[in-house]
Design a protein around this motif. Structure first.
Motif, PDB file in Angstrom:
ATOM      1  N   ALA A  28       8.090  41.408  51.302  1.00 14.55           N
ATOM      2  CA  ALA A  28       8.655  41.979  50.073  1.00 14.55           C
ATOM      3  C   ALA A  28       7.698  42.911  49.340  1.00 14.55           C
ATOM      4  O   ALA A  28       8.089  43.549  48.374  1.00 14.55           O
ATOM      5  CB  ALA A  28       9.080  40.845  49.134  1.00 14.55           C
ATOM      6  N   ASN A  82      13.333  36.784  38.223  1.00 18.39           N
ATOM      7  CA  ASN A  82      14.532  37.578  37.947  1.00 18.39           C
ATOM      8  C   ASN A  82      14.838  37.736  36.459  1.00 18.39           C
ATOM      9  O   ASN A  82      15.975  38.012  36.081  1.00 18.39           O
ATOM     10  CB  ASN A  82      15.745  36.944  38.665  1.00 18.39           C
ATOM     11  CG  ASN A  82      15.451  36.643  40.129  1.00 18.39           C
ATOM     12  OD1 ASN A  82      15.407  35.493  40.548  1.00 18.39           O
ATOM     13  ND2 ASN A  82      15.189  37.688  40.906  1.00 18.39           N
ATOM     14  N   THR A  84      15.653  39.131  33.080  1.00 21.30           N
ATOM     15  CA  THR A  84      16.221  40.421  32.677  1.00 21.30           C
ATOM     16  C   THR A  84      17.070  40.197  31.440  1.00 21.30           C
ATOM     17  O   THR A  84      17.180  39.073  30.949  1.00 21.30           O
ATOM     18  CB  THR A  84      17.030  41.051  33.826  1.00 21.30           C
ATOM     19  OG1 THR A  84      17.417  42.373  33.448  1.00 21.30           O
ATOM     20  CG2 THR A  84      18.271  40.244  34.194  1.00 21.30           C
ATOM     21  N   ARG A  88      17.632  45.727  27.799  1.00 19.82           N
ATOM     22  CA  ARG A  88      16.196  45.457  27.722  1.00 19.82           C
ATOM     23  C   ARG A  88      15.487  46.810  27.592  1.00 19.82           C
ATOM     24  O   ARG A  88      15.840  47.756  28.286  1.00 19.82           O
ATOM     25  CB  ARG A  88      15.782  44.779  29.025  1.00 19.82           C
ATOM     26  CG  ARG A  88      14.339  44.391  29.098  1.00 19.82           C
ATOM     27  CD  ARG A  88      14.056  43.795  30.463  1.00 19.82           C
ATOM     28  NE  ARG A  88      12.818  43.066  30.470  1.00 19.82           N
ATOM     29  CZ  ARG A  88      12.342  42.444  31.543  1.00 19.82           C
ATOM     30  NH1 ARG A  88      12.994  42.455  32.685  1.00 19.82           N
ATOM     31  NH2 ARG A  88      11.203  41.798  31.486  1.00 19.82           N
ATOM     32  N   ALA A 120      16.124  47.210  41.861  1.00 22.11           N
ATOM     33  CA  ALA A 120      15.632  45.893  41.388  1.00 22.11           C
ATOM     34  C   ALA A 120      16.435  45.477  40.159  1.00 22.11           C
ATOM     35  O   ALA A 120      15.922  45.319  39.053  1.00 22.11           O
ATOM     36  CB  ALA A 120      14.136  45.893  41.108  1.00 22.11           C
ATOM     37  N   ASP A 152      18.888  44.828  44.827  1.00 22.41           N
ATOM     38  CA  ASP A 152      17.790  43.877  44.632  1.00 22.41           C
ATOM     39  C   ASP A 152      17.530  43.191  45.966  1.00 22.41           C
ATOM     40  O   ASP A 152      18.436  43.042  46.785  1.00 22.41           O
ATOM     41  CB  ASP A 152      18.169  42.822  43.575  1.00 22.41           C
ATOM     42  CG  ASP A 152      16.950  42.106  43.013  1.00 22.41           C
ATOM     43  OD1 ASP A 152      16.536  42.434  41.889  1.00 22.41           O
ATOM     44  OD2 ASP A 152      16.389  41.223  43.709  1.00 22.41           O
ATOM     45  N   LEU A 208      13.093  47.266  48.441  1.00 22.12           N
ATOM     46  CA  LEU A 208      12.581  48.601  48.094  1.00 22.12           C
ATOM     47  C   LEU A 208      11.457  49.052  49.010  1.00 22.12           C
ATOM     48  O   LEU A 208      11.199  50.249  49.128  1.00 22.12           O
ATOM     49  CB  LEU A 208      12.068  48.595  46.647  1.00 22.12           C
ATOM     50  CG  LEU A 208      13.146  48.572  45.557  1.00 22.12           C
ATOM     51  CD1 LEU A 208      12.515  48.327  44.198  1.00 22.12           C
ATOM     52  CD2 LEU A 208      13.923  49.884  45.553  1.00 22.12           C
ATOM     53  N   ASN A 225      10.079  46.841  35.777  1.00 23.54           N
ATOM     54  CA  ASN A 225       9.597  45.455  35.832  1.00 23.54           C
ATOM     55  C   ASN A 225       9.673  44.838  37.215  1.00 23.54           C
ATOM     56  O   ASN A 225       9.914  43.640  37.354  1.00 23.54           O
ATOM     57  CB  ASN A 225      10.361  44.605  34.792  1.00 23.54           C
ATOM     58  CG  ASN A 225      10.271  45.234  33.412  1.00 23.54           C
ATOM     59  OD1 ASN A 225       9.179  45.473  32.912  1.00 23.54           O
ATOM     60  ND2 ASN A 225      11.402  45.584  32.819  1.00 23.54           N
TER      61      ASN A 225
HETATM   62  C1  LIG Z   1      11.787  40.936  36.510  1.00 24.68           C
HETATM   63  S1  LIG Z   1      13.172  41.460  37.447  1.00 24.68           S
HETATM   64  C2  LIG Z   1      13.517  43.030  36.700  1.00 24.68           C
HETATM   65  C3  LIG Z   1      14.994  43.270  36.497  1.00 24.68           C
HETATM   66  C4  LIG Z   1      15.354  44.551  35.741  1.00 24.68           C
HETATM   67  N1  LIG Z   1      14.937  45.720  36.465  1.00 24.68           N
HETATM   68  C5  LIG Z   1      14.766  44.537  34.356  1.00 24.68           C
HETATM   69  O1  LIG Z   1      13.827  45.268  34.073  1.00 24.68           O
HETATM   70  O2  LIG Z   1      15.244  43.770  33.524  1.00 24.68           O
HETATM   71  C6  LIG Z   1      12.393  41.949  38.996  1.00 24.68           C
HETATM   72  C7  LIG Z   1      13.382  42.033  40.153  1.00 24.68           C
HETATM   73  O3  LIG Z   1      12.744  42.688  41.247  1.00 24.68           O
HETATM   74  C8  LIG Z   1      13.250  42.135  42.441  1.00 24.68           C
HETATM   75  N2  LIG Z   1      12.344  42.456  43.553  1.00 24.68           N
HETATM   76  C9  LIG Z   1      11.113  41.955  43.830  1.00 24.68           C
HETATM   77  N3  LIG Z   1      10.606  42.510  44.937  1.00 24.68           N
HETATM   78  C10 LIG Z   1      11.525  43.406  45.379  1.00 24.68           C
HETATM   79  C11 LIG Z   1      11.585  44.298  46.492  1.00 24.68           C
HETATM   80  N4  LIG Z   1      10.595  44.382  47.375  1.00 24.68           N
HETATM   81  N5  LIG Z   1      12.685  45.061  46.648  1.00 24.68           N
HETATM   82  C12 LIG Z   1      13.713  44.976  45.743  1.00 24.68           C
HETATM   83  N6  LIG Z   1      13.720  44.154  44.683  1.00 24.68           N
HETATM   84  C13 LIG Z   1      12.637  43.378  44.501  1.00 24.68           C
HETATM   85  C14 LIG Z   1      13.353  40.645  42.119  1.00 24.68           C
HETATM   86  O4  LIG Z   1      14.243  39.982  42.979  1.00 24.68           O
HETATM   87  C15 LIG Z   1      13.824  40.667  40.665  1.00 24.68           C
HETATM   88  O5  LIG Z   1      15.213  40.536  40.551  1.00 24.68           O
END
Ligand SMILES: C[S@@+](CC[C@H](N)C(=O)[O-])C[C@H]1O[C@@H](n2cnc3c(N)ncnc32)[C@H](O)[C@@H]1O
Length: 280
Positions: A28, A82, A84, A88, A120, A152, A208, A225
């Motif tokens: 990841a 996760n 969020t 935000r 994400a 995500d 990603l 984030n």
């Molecule tokens: C803290 S949340 C942020 C959500 C939203 N973007 C926000 O700012 O409120 C981080 C998200 O990144 C996702 N994530 C982590 N590594 C990732 C990757 N390699 N590719 C895609 N998503 C990823 C997690 O599953 C999680 O849902």
């Protein structure tokens, strides 16, 4: 070092933690600092119990085997954070409404297309907030050539986002007029996204840091984030790939504690501390 778990049934060594660190980084791009050692223990223990494995070692051998490919996805899910919220980092949505929506409106109404990406997206509040901000300003957007891709790595949050149902306390940060316009009670004390706005976001699982199975560019990308979990190299490579998917004049929004260090290399220019425009 070894931590007995709540039920006292697994031991957890430094080597086990290092194996999880290696998997998270490889699968990841997530860097797990030593401060996350106990968190990793409790989250992975849940999966060990769910799969009936007898130890960390046996579980990690299983996920690394060809039989454990599906479980690897579950492991990645428990390693993600996760958190969020609707709207935000509100200034991003104000920028979207005041500076981007007027231009989008002209493009859509003259037969053009607009694409946005919540990269994400977690449980979907970000993508639905983007949709509400735009449709609040361009009421006919759902009937025009407008789409929002929401992705995500965690497949369960993606399914949750597509369902578009939230608890009453989760919708508290949605402005009242938008809640009335775009949501309805779901009959069990919460709210669901309602009406034509549901046509806009499409939720898909996507890592990603792997190949992206789609072509095309975006007018707006929110990638907020998530890079806080990546190392510098992974982060800078991602900024460059995201910038490469923006149309000239398109906007990249990053988390309030984040910064695109390599913005010149990406062809980006900062218009506000966490908002970047792709140079023509
Ligand atoms: C803290 S949340 C942020 C959500 C939203 N973007 C926000 O700012 O409120 C981080 C998200 O990144 C996702 N994530 C982590 N590594 C990732 C990757 N390699 N590719 C895609 N998503 C990823 C997690 O599953 C999680 O849902």
């Amino acid at each position: 070092m070894s931590f007995p778990d709540a039920a006292g049934d697994f031991s957890y060594s430094e080597h086990d933690f290092q194996r999880v660190q290696t998997i998270a980084l490889r699968e990841a791009g997530i860097s797990l600092p030593v401060s996350k050692r106990s968190l990793v223990f409790s989250r992975v223990s849940r999966r060990i119990r769910a799969t009936g494995k007898e130890s960390f070692g046996a579980y990690l051998d299983y996920v690394s085997s060809s039989d454990g490919m599906e479980e690897m996805q579950e492991l990645i899910c428990v390693l993600t954070t996760n958190v969020t919220q609707f709207f935000r980092e509100k200034s991003h949505f104000e920028h979207l409404e005041d500076h981007v929506a007027p231009h989008m409106s002209r493009t859509l109404r003259s037969g053009g297309r607009c694409r946005m990406w919540s990269a994400a997206c977690s449980t979907g509040q970000e993508a639905w907030s983007m949709a509400m901000s735009v449709v609040d300003k361009i009421s006919d957007a759902p009937w025009l050539d407008m789409k929002i891709l929401a992705t995500d790595i965690n497949h369960s949050v993606v399914n949750f986002g597509q369902a578009g149902q939230y608890l009453a306390e989760e919708v508290q940060t949605v402005p009242d007029h938008m809640r009335r316009k775009f949501m309805e009670p779901n009959g069990v004390g919460g709210f669901r996204m309602a009406g034509e706005i549901r046509r806009l976001p499409v939720f898909k699982p996507l890592n990603l840091n792997r190949v992206w199975p789609f072509h095309g560019s975006f007018d707006v990308i929110f990638c907020r984030n998530v890079v806080i979990y990546f190392d510098d190299e992974t982060r800078n490579a991602l900024w460059k790939r995201l910038a490469g998917r923006l149309v000239p004049g398109g906007f990249l929004y990053v988390g309030h504690s984040e910064r695109v260090e390599n913005m010149r290399d990406c062809g980006l220019e900062a218009v506000a501390p966490t908002i970047y425009i792709k140079r023509a």
